[in-house]
Design a protein around this motif. Structure first.
Motif, PDB file in Angstrom:
ATOM      1  N   LEU A  23       0.868  -1.184   0.000  1.00  0.00           N
ATOM      2  CA  LEU A  23       0.000   0.000   0.000  1.00  0.00           C
ATOM      3  C   LEU A  23       0.899   1.227   0.000  1.00  0.00           C
ATOM      4  O   LEU A  23       1.707   1.430   0.905  1.00  0.00           O
ATOM      5  N   VAL A  24       0.748   2.045  -1.036  1.00  0.00           N
ATOM      6  CA  VAL A  24       1.589   3.218  -1.246  1.00  0.00           C
ATOM      7  C   VAL A  24       0.750   4.479  -1.122  1.00  0.00           C
ATOM      8  O   VAL A  24      -0.338   4.576  -1.702  1.00  0.00           O
ATOM      9  N   GLU A  44      -1.093  -1.211  -4.427  1.00  0.00           N
ATOM     10  CA  GLU A  44      -2.307  -0.409  -4.241  1.00  0.00           C
ATOM     11  C   GLU A  44      -1.854   1.001  -3.891  1.00  0.00           C
ATOM     12  O   GLU A  44      -0.943   1.177  -3.080  1.00  0.00           O
ATOM     13  N   VAL A  45      -2.470   2.005  -4.504  1.00  0.00           N
ATOM     14  CA  VAL A  45      -2.024   3.374  -4.328  1.00  0.00           C
ATOM     15  C   VAL A  45      -3.173   4.281  -3.904  1.00  0.00           C
ATOM     16  O   VAL A  45      -4.258   4.242  -4.486  1.00  0.00           O
ATOM     17  N   PRO A  66      -9.056   0.312 -11.532  1.00  0.00           N
ATOM     18  CA  PRO A  66     -10.227   0.616 -10.691  1.00  0.00           C
ATOM     19  C   PRO A  66     -10.206  -0.029  -9.308  1.00  0.00           C
ATOM     20  O   PRO A  66     -10.824   0.488  -8.381  1.00  0.00           O
ATOM     21  N   GLN A  67      -9.489  -1.116  -9.155  1.00  0.00           N
ATOM     22  CA  GLN A  67      -9.482  -1.831  -7.880  1.00  0.00           C
ATOM     23  C   GLN A  67      -8.343  -1.403  -6.961  1.00  0.00           C
ATOM     24  O   GLN A  67      -8.391  -1.681  -5.756  1.00  0.00           O
ATOM     25  N   THR A  68      -7.345  -0.747  -7.512  1.00  0.00           N
ATOM     26  CA  THR A  68      -6.134  -0.519  -6.715  1.00  0.00           C
ATOM     27  C   THR A  68      -5.723   0.939  -6.623  1.00  0.00           C
ATOM     28  O   THR A  68      -4.686   1.254  -6.027  1.00  0.00           O
ATOM     29  N   PHE A  69      -6.491   1.853  -7.181  1.00  0.00           N
ATOM     30  CA  PHE A  69      -6.141   3.269  -7.082  1.00  0.00           C
ATOM     31  C   PHE A  69      -7.346   4.099  -6.665  1.00  0.00           C
ATOM     32  O   PHE A  69      -8.466   3.879  -7.111  1.00  0.00           O
ATOM     33  N   ARG A  70      -7.071   5.068  -5.819  1.00  0.00           N
ATOM     34  CA  ARG A  70      -8.072   6.092  -5.512  1.00  0.00           C
ATOM     35  C   ARG A  70      -7.355   7.390  -5.158  1.00  0.00           C
ATOM     36  O   ARG A  70      -6.231   7.381  -4.628  1.00  0.00           O
TER      37      ARG A  70
END
Length: 315
Positions: A23-24, A44-45, A66-70
């Motif tokens: 997790l970054v 994941e960012v 879509p699953q790993t960035f927000r």
């Protein structure tokens, strides 16, 4: 073509040493160059940015991952609060690219550039006082101090005098107007390697956005959210920023000095909360500096979080 080249990207990735599923926190999302590089490595960012104009870049990245960035619209000093919004209490990597981005400089309407005419704004967010508010209201002493301290400008008094004289006739509203007054105040400095208004504009931008206070808060926040073994990577672009990062990491790594042999021994301080990576300082390669002017002054410092408690009450 990307509107922003991610400075020292290879060096950032080497220092961060990302692993799949890490997790970054990309605390200075911008155009998303660092974020994309971490996502491509299976991380994941969570991107943070107070600039509302970065949303278009975030939407593009979210469509690809879509699953790993927000993206969360917060200052990076609020990374603990940002993590709380989405659930995790800690992360594996924090990366920060400090200061103004090239895409902000390129947008004349943002008011960052002394080479493009635009409103004298300089806000990275859309809130708070503008640069025009500062130059039109500060008295001579505080204005000269601001330009000297944040711009490292030796002619700060002369520049402040020129600003006050001019604003008595007409308030400042445009960037090129202020740049012209500053240039005349310092005599143009023909042959100088940088534009005469460079340091004054830097000083105003730092003050408008509380950049140094934000950096200090962000370093403390990173200490709070990183897991043991997690990595903090910071890229800075001028001496004021680098000095803060160097002082923070050296102190947290227990390298604050050994005291004097002529004085009684002092009590041991807190256990180091970071260990430095490498020799402490990495600069951009000559090749990158040739291709990207912004990289010429870039400095990278990185450290690994230990399992020690955070330093309560420490700077």
């Amino acid at each position: 073509m990307s509107p922003h080249l991610s400075v020292m990207l290879n060096e950032v990735l080497a220092a961060a040493d990302p692993r799949p599923n890490d997790l970054v926190i990309d605390g200075t999302f911008g155009a998303g160059g660092y974020s994309r590089a971490f996502l491509e490595r299976g991380c994941e960012v969570i991107g943070l940015d107070r600039d509302p104009t970065v949303q278009v870049h975030a939407d593009r990245l979210a469509a690809d991952y879509p699953q790993t960035f927000r993206l969360i619209r917060r200052q990076f000093s609020e990374m603990a609060e940002a993590l709380a919004e989405v659930g995790p209490a800690s992360c594996d990597v924090v990366v920060l690219d400090i200061g103004v981005s090239s895409m902000q400089l390129d947008q004349a309407e943002r008011g960052f550039s002394f080479q493009k005419d635009g409103p004298l704004d300089m806000r990275m967010s859309d809130e708070g006082p503008t640069a025009a508010d500062l130059v039109n209201t500060l008295e001579h002493g505080p204005l000269a101090h601001l330009i000297r301290e944040y711009g490292e400008e030796r002619d700060s008094g002369r520049i402040a005098t020129a600003i006050l004289r001019r604003r008595a006739e007409q308030p400042f509203t445009r960037t090129l107007d202020l740049a012209e007054v500053v240039e005349k105040a310092v005599g143009g400095r023909r042959g100088a390697p940088i534009h005469p208004a460079t340091r004054t504009f830097q000083a105003l931008r730092i003050a408008v956005n509380d950049e140094l206070g934000e950096l200090e808060g962000g370093l403390r926040a990173a200490e709070q959210v990183l897991k043991p073994g997690g990595r903090l990577v910071v890229v800075t672009f001028h001496s004021l920023e680098d000095r803060i990062v160097k002082r923070f990491l050296n102190a947290r790594a227990g390298k604050g000095g050994g005291g004097s042999r002529h004085l009684p021994p002092q009590a041991a301080g807190p256990r180091p909360s970071f260990t430095l990576i490498g020799r402490g300082l990495v600069e951009a390669s000559e090749a990158e500096a040739r291709e990207n002017a912004r990289a010429r002054s870039a400095k990278l410092r990185a450290a690994v979080r230990t399992d020690a408690p955070i330093w309560r009450g420490a700077a």
